[in-house]
Design a protein around this motif. Structure first.
Motif, short mmCIF file in Angstrom:
data_model
loop_
_atom_site.label_atom_id
_atom_site.label_comp_id
_atom_site.label_asym_id
_atom_site.label_seq_id
_atom_site.Cartn_x
_atom_site.Cartn_y
_atom_site.Cartn_z
N ILE A 174 21.37 -70.44 -31.32
CA ILE A 174 22.11 -70.71 -30.10
C ILE A 174 21.15 -71.09 -28.98
N TYR A 175 19.98 -70.50 -28.96
CA TYR A 175 19.01 -70.86 -27.93
C TYR A 175 18.65 -72.34 -28.03
N LEU A 176 18.32 -72.79 -29.24
CA LEU A 176 17.96 -74.19 -29.43
C LEU A 176 19.13 -75.11 -29.10
N ALA A 177 20.32 -74.71 -29.57
CA ALA A 177 21.49 -75.53 -29.28
C ALA A 177 21.71 -75.64 -27.77
N GLY A 178 21.52 -74.53 -27.08
CA GLY A 178 21.71 -74.53 -25.63
C GLY A 178 20.65 -75.33 -24.91
N LEU A 179 19.47 -75.39 -25.50
CA LEU A 179 18.37 -76.14 -24.90
C LEU A 179 18.62 -77.63 -25.00
N PHE A 180 19.22 -78.04 -26.11
CA PHE A 180 19.45 -79.47 -26.34
C PHE A 180 20.88 -79.91 -26.08
N SER A 181 21.69 -79.03 -25.50
CA SER A 181 23.09 -79.39 -25.32
C SER A 181 23.25 -80.59 -24.41
N ALA A 182 22.33 -80.76 -23.46
CA ALA A 182 22.43 -81.93 -22.57
C ALA A 182 22.17 -83.21 -23.37
N VAL A 206 30.39 -74.94 -23.25
CA VAL A 206 30.59 -73.63 -23.86
C VAL A 206 29.26 -72.94 -24.16
N LEU A 207 28.32 -73.71 -24.73
CA LEU A 207 27.03 -73.12 -25.06
C LEU A 207 26.28 -72.75 -23.78
N PRO A 208 25.48 -71.70 -23.84
CA PRO A 208 24.68 -71.38 -22.65
C PRO A 208 23.66 -72.49 -22.42
N ALA A 235 24.19 -67.27 -10.42
CA ALA A 235 25.62 -67.03 -10.65
C ALA A 235 25.99 -67.37 -12.09
N TYR A 236 25.44 -68.47 -12.59
CA TYR A 236 25.72 -68.88 -13.96
C TYR A 236 25.26 -67.82 -14.96
N THR A 237 24.04 -67.35 -14.75
CA THR A 237 23.49 -66.35 -15.67
C THR A 237 24.31 -65.08 -15.65
N VAL A 238 24.64 -64.61 -14.45
CA VAL A 238 25.41 -63.37 -14.35
C VAL A 238 26.76 -63.53 -15.04
N SER A 239 27.41 -64.65 -14.80
CA SER A 239 28.72 -64.87 -15.42
C SER A 239 28.60 -64.91 -16.94
N TYR A 240 27.62 -65.64 -17.43
CA TYR A 240 27.49 -65.74 -18.89
C TYR A 240 27.14 -64.39 -19.50
N LEU A 241 26.29 -63.63 -18.79
CA LEU A 241 25.95 -62.30 -19.27
C LEU A 241 27.18 -61.41 -19.37
N LEU A 242 28.07 -61.56 -18.39
CA LEU A 242 29.30 -60.78 -18.42
C LEU A 242 30.11 -61.13 -19.66
N VAL A 243 30.17 -62.44 -19.95
CA VAL A 243 30.88 -62.86 -21.16
C VAL A 243 30.30 -62.16 -22.38
#
Lengths: 258, 295, 319
Positions: A174-182, A206-208, A235-243
Motif C-alpha cells: 500500500i505504501y508503494l501504491a500510495g507513492l505512485f498513485s499520482a 482512496v489510497l493514502p 488534516a489529511y494525515t489525521v483524517s486518514y489515521l482516524l479511518v
C-alpha cells in the motif's frame, strides 16, 4: 494518566529496551557522516547533497522501523498471550490499539528528532552557518513524520488480523501504491480506456497519497513550503489515521483472542 | 454486530469524503508551487550499473518506465522543460544497451522542438552513437542516426553517410542504400521525408513515437499539397489575372475535381499574394512546420 | 436485582472447525450456573472440557455464540466492570522485558492508584506470593512457577471482589500449592468470591464450597463436593504384613495388593471378621483397618468414563 497513555508509554519502553532501535540510529548517523565525505567531492552542492541524503536516510530508517515494529504490535501480544492479563483490566480494546499506535509513533518521533539533530550538526559542519531557509528542513522532517504515522497505522491495522510476514507485504504494497498513485492516475488519463481512467482516479483518492509529503526537493533548494500545505497535509494525515484506527478497532474488537 | 463496527462504517465513509476534499485542496496547492527543479541524484550511469548488483535488466525496465512517465507527465502539463530526459535515457541505455526502443525514443523526443521534445538533436546524436557502439551490427541505430541528421540537423552529408554505413550491416533493408544515394543527390525532399517518417511509424510499437510520426506525416502531406496548390493557383492567375479567393474557385474553374482538404479534412486557404496556407482551424497548424530545404 | 456474584444463562461457544471451516465444534453448551457472593466455586473437568473457555468468555476475551453472563450484576461486555474482577490466565505469559515489579506497577496504573499507593501495593503483593527477592529480575528469567506467582499477584493487587483463576496451582511445587491454597482461603475470609478451574480434585475437595463438573462442554453436575459423592461406605481396607516364610491364605491371595512388604485387601463390611480370622490364622500382622469412602475422583472417573463411551465433545451440525 489516560489508559491510552499508559499503554503508549509501555509500548515506548518496550521499543527502547529492544536493541534494534539502537542499531538503526547508528546506521542513520553513519549515513550522515558519509554525507559529509561526499560533500568534499562535489563542491558547491554540499548542502544539497547532505540535505537530500540525510532526509532520505531519516525517511527510510523511519519507514523500516514503522513497518517492522508495527506489524508485530498486535500480533505479538495475541500470539504470546500477554494480551489476556491486559484485557482483563478495565481497558477497552480500542484504547489498547490507540496506545500501541501512540507508543510506536512516540518512538519514531524520538528517533527522527535525534537523527534530525545529527543532520543539522552535519549541515553546520559543512556550511558553518544556518540560513533561515533551513527552517524548511524542519518542515520536511515534519512531513516525514506524518508519513511514518500513516505507515505505522497501516502496519497496526494489518497486525490485527494477519501474520507479520503478510502484514509487511501488505503495508509495503500500500505504501508503494500510495507513492505512485499520482503517476497511476496520470497514465490512466493519457490512456484510451475510460474505465481505466475512472479506476485509477478512484484509486488516487482512496489510497493514502504519499506523494503529498514529498518536500525533500524543496528543502534541498531552500525553497519555502507554504503553510497552507502544512495545514492541509496535517488534516489529511489525521483524517486518514482516524479511518485506519476505526477500521482496526472494528476488526480487533470482533476477534476472539486465541 | 459489535458497537465498534456499527460506529466505524459510517464514520469511515464520512472521513473519506473529507479526505477527498483535502486531497483536491492539496493538489491545488502543489500545482501552484514554483516548478521544482527535479533531481536525479544518481547521474553517473557507470556508478549506477555497478550498484545494480546484477539486477541491471530490472533497473533498466524501471528507468525506462520512469522515462516514459516523465515524458508523459510533461506533455500532460504542457511543460516544455525536458531537462531530465537525456540523463534518464543515458541511464536506461547504460543499464540495458540493447533496449532499442529507448534509443528510438531518444532519437525522436530529444530532437523534437518543445513542447513535443527537448529540442536537442545533438544529444540524440550522442545517444544514438552510443547505441551504435554497443550494437555495431544493428542497422536500426544507423537509420536513427541518419534520420536525426536528415530531419532535425538538416545535415545531409552526415545523413547520407549514416544511411550508407547502415546499409552495409547485416539484414539492412535495401532502402537504406537508396536513401543514402537520394539524400546525397537531392538533400531534403518530400518523398524522402515522407518515406522516412513512415519507416519510423512502422518500425515501432511505442504509442508516443507513432503519434508523433503520424503528426509529421500529416504535416508533410499538407505541405506538399500546399506547394501543389500554389502551382495550380498560378494557372488560375494566368487565366483570370487574380489569385483564387477560395479553394472552391479552383473547382468552379475546372482546375480541380474537388475542394482540396488537408489530411485533417480542412480546406486550404489562399492568401491574396498567391501563397497557400493551412486552414487556421486545422489541428495541423499547431505544429511548427519545418519544410525540407534544397541542398 | 441480582445478588449473584457471577451468573450465566445458556452461555454457548461454537468454534468453526474442519478444513473449510464449515463444521462447528461446540466448546461450551448452554452453561447455566450461579455463583454466590463470597463463595469458592470450582470448575472441574478433563482437558478440553470447556473450563478455560468459560473463564475467557466471562472476561470478554472471547465472545459467546449465544447466551449471556453477568458479573456483579453487570454484563460481561461492560469493560468497566473489570475494576472489580481479578484474572489469572492459564499458563500466564507476561512482557518479558519488564521486571516483576514493573509489570505489577504497569497493571496497577489501570486502576487509578497514586504512585505511592502503587509502590505500597506492589511491594505487599510481591511479598504475599513470595517474590520479594525477585522483584527486580526481568520476567524473561522467571521459571514457570515464578510466573504463576506473578500471575496471582497481578490478579489480586487491586482487591477485586471477584477473583477468577485458571488452573492456579499449575506449575507449582507442593510448597507453592500450599501457599496458593492459603491465599485463596484468605481471600475467602475477606469475603471475596473465587471462581477457579482445576483438574486437581483434591484441591477442589479441600477448597470449594461448590464444584461444577464440565465434560465435553456440558455441565454434568453442580453441588458441594460431599453432595456429589455417595456417602455410602464402600467397604473396609485391611493393611497387614506377613511374617517371613509364611504364605497368604489361598482364598485371599489373589485379591491382595502388595506394596513393598505391605499387603492391602479390600473386603465388604460383612466379610471383615472372616477375613481377619483367616489372616490371624496365617500369623499375619494386622497394621490397620479403615473405612473406604468414595471420593470425588471416583465420581469423576465414572462420569468421564460414561462420557467417553458416549463419544467426545458434542459436534454441532454446520449451519
Amino acid at each position: 494518566m489516560t489508559r491510552v497513555a499508559i499503554v503508549a508509554l509501555n509500548t515506548f519502553r518496550e521499543a527502547v529496551r529492544d536493541r534494534v532501535l539502537y542499531n538503526l540510529i547508528f546506521f542513520a548517523l553513519l549515513m550522515i557522516s558519509a554525507a559529509v565525505l561526499v560533500g568534499e567531492i562535489s563542491i558547491g552542492i554540499e548542502r544539497l547533497v547532505i540535505v537530500n541524503l540525510g532526509l532520505t536516510a531519516i525517511s527510510v530508517t523511519g519507514l523500516v522501523m514503522a513497518v517492522f515494529i508495527g506489524v508485530s504490535l498486535v500480533y505479538k501480544e495475541m500470539d504470546k498471550r500477554t494480551l489476556y492479563a491486559l484485557l482483563s483490566k478495565p481497558v477497552r480494546r480500542w484504547e489498547f490499539l490507540a496506545g500501541k499506535f501512540a507508543g510506536l509513533l512516540l518512538t519514531l518521533a524520538v528517533n527522527t528528532a535525534l537523527m534530525t539533530l545529527g543532520l543539522i550538526a552535519a549541515l553546520l559542519y559543512v556550511t558553518h552557518t544556518l540560513a533561515p531557509a533551513d527552517a524548511n528542513l524542519l518542515v520536511a522532517v515534519y512531513f516525514i513524520l506524518l508519513q511514518l504515522a500513516l505507515v505505522t497505522g497501516l502496519a497496526l491495522l494489518f497486525s490485527c488480523f494477519s501474520t507479520p510476514m503478510l502484514s509487511t507485504l501488505f503495508t509495503l504494497g500500500i505504501y508503494l501504491a500510495g507513492l505512485f498513485s499520482a503517476d497511476l492516475r496520470a497514465s490512466g488519463m493519457s490512456g484510451n480506456s475510460r474505465a481505466l481512467e475512472l479506476m485509477t482516479r478512484a484509486l488516487y483518492y482512496v489510497l493514502p497519497n504519499f506523494s503529498n509529503y514529498n518536500a525533500i526537493h524543496a528543502a534541498g533548494h531552500g525553497r519555502a513550503i507554504p503553510f497552507t500545505l502544512v495545514w492541509a497535509n496535517t488534516a489529511y494525515t489525521v483524517s486518514y489515521l482516524l479511518v485506519i484506527l476505526l477500521a482496526a478497532s472494528a476488526v480487533f474488537s470482533s476477534r476472539d483472542l486465541k | 454486530m459489535r458497537p465498534e463496527v456499527r460506529v466505524a462504517v459510517p464514520a469511515i465513509a464520512a472521513l473519506f469524503l473529507l479526505l477527498f476534499t483535502l486531497q483536491v485542496r492539496i493538489d491545488a496547492i502543489t500545482r501552484n508551487l514554483p516548478l521544482q527543479k527535479e533531481e536525479l541524484l544518481l547521474r553517473s550511469a557507470r556508478m549506477l550499473k555497478k550498484m545494480s548488483l546484477g539486477y541491471d535488466a530490472l533497473l533498466a525496465d524501471l528507468y525506462w518506465t520512469r522515462t516514459v512517465q516523465y515524458y508523459g507527465l510533461k506533455r500532460l502539463n504542457d511543460d516544455p522543460n525536458f531537462e531530465l530526459l537525456s540523463p534518464l535515457l543515458d541511464l536506461t541505455t547504460e543499464l540495458d544497451p540493447q533496449l532499442v526502443v529507448a534509443y528510438k525514443f531518444g532519437t525522436v523526443f530529444l530532437s523534437e522542438h518543445p513542447p513535443a521534445g527537448a529540442g536537442r538533436p545533438d544529444l540524440a546524436v550522442q545517444l544514438t552513437r552510443r547505441g551504435i557502439a554497443a550494437n555495431p551490427e544493428e542497422w536500426r541505430f544507423w537509420a536513427d542516426l541518419g534520420f536525426v541528421y536528415y530531419w532535425y540537423e538538416k545535415d545531409y552529408a552526415n545523413a547520407a553517410d549514416a544511411y550508407l554505413q547502415g546499409s552495409r550491416q547485416p539484414l539492412a533493408p535495401i532502402w537504406m542504400k537508396a536513401m543514402a544515394a537520394s539524400i546525397s543527390a537531392q538533400g531534403g525532399s518530400y518523398r524522402t521525408s515522407y518515406f522516412l517518417w513512415s519507416e519510423i511509424y512502422q518500425s515501432t510499437q511505442d504509442a508516443e513515437i507513432r503519434k508523433n510520426a503520424l503528426k509529421h506525416l500529416q504535416t508533410l502531406r499538407a505541405e506538399e499539397d500546399a506547394q501543389h496548390l500554389v502551382e495550380i493557383g498560378k494557372q488560375f492567375f494566368a487565366r483570370f489575372h487574380r489569385y483564387p479567393a477560395f479553394s472552391r474557385d479552383l473547382v468552379s474553374a475546372g482546375l480541380l475535381p474537388a475542394v482540396p482538404v488537408d489530411p485533417a479534412g480542412y480546406p486550404y486557404v489562399f492568401t491574396p499574394d498567391g501563397s497557400v496556407r493551412l486552414n487556421p482551424s486545422s489541428p495541423i497548424t499547431s505544429e511548427k512546420i519545418s519544410p525540407p530545404s534544397k541542398p | 436485582m441480582s445478588t449473584w456474584a457471577i451468573e450465566t444463562e445458556g452461555l454457548t461457544k461454537d468454534y468453526a472447525a474442519g478444513f473449510w471451516r464449515k463444521k462447528r465444534r461446540r466448546a461450551l453448551d448452554a452453561l447455566t450456573i450461579q455463583v454466590q457472593s463470597g463463595e469458592v466455586f470450582g470448575f472441574l473437568g478433563p482437558n478440553g472440557a470447556g473450563k478455560t473457555t468459560t473463564l475467557k468468555l466471562l472476561l470478554g476475551l472471547i465472545y459467546p455464540t449465544s447466551g449471556a453472563a453477568r458479573i456483579l450484576g453487570r454484563s460481561i461486555s461492560d469493560v468497566a466492570m473489570h475494576r472489580s474482577v481479578g484474572y489469572l490466565p492459564e499458563q500466564p505469559y507476561f512482557y518479558d522485558y519488564l521486571t516483576a515489579r514493573e509489570l505489577l506497577d504497569y497493571f496497577a496504573r489501570f486502576f487509578g492508584y497514586t504512585a505511592a499507593e502503587r509502590r505500597e501495593r506492589v511491594g505487599r503483593f510481591l511479598g504475599m506470593v513470595g517474590l520479594e527477592a525477585a522483584g527486580d529480575v526481568q520476567l524473561r528469567k522467571f521459571s514457570k512457577g515464578m510466573l504463576q506467582r506473578v500471575g496471582m499477584a497481578q490478579a489480586i493487587l487491586h482487591d477485586p471482589e471477584v477473583v477468577i483463576l485458571d488452573e492456579p496451582m499449575s506449575g507449582l511445587d507442593p510448597l507453592g500449592r500450599r501457599e496458593v491454597r492459603d491465599i485463596i482461603l484468605d481471600l475467602k475470609r475477606q469475603g471475596r468470591t473465587i471462581l477457579f478451574s482445576t483438574h486437581i480434585l483434591s484441591d477442589a475437595e479441600m477448597l470449594c464450597d461448590r464444584v461444577g463438573v464440565l465434560v465435553g462442554g456440558k455441565l454434568q453436575g453442580v453441588g458441594a463436593p460431599e453432595e456429589l459423592v455417595s456417602i455410602a461406605v464402600q467397604g473396609m481396607e485391611v493393611l497387614f504384613d506377613m511374617p517371613a516364610g509364611r504364605a497368604l491364605p489361598p482364598a485371599l491371595g489373589a485379591a491382595a495388593v502388595q506394596t513393598g512388604s505391605r499387603l492391602r485387601l479390600h473386603v465388604p463390611e460383612a466379610e471383615l471378621y472372616a477375613t481377619l480370622e483367616l489372616l490371624r490364622g496365617s500369623q499375619a500382622r494386622i497394621i490397620s483397618v479403615t473405612q473406604v469412602k468414595a471420593t470425588l475422583e471416583d465420581f469423576f472417573f465414572r462420569l468421564v468414563g460414561n462420557q467417553k463411551t458416549a463419544g467426545h465433545a458434542v459436534e454441532v451440525p454446520g449451519k
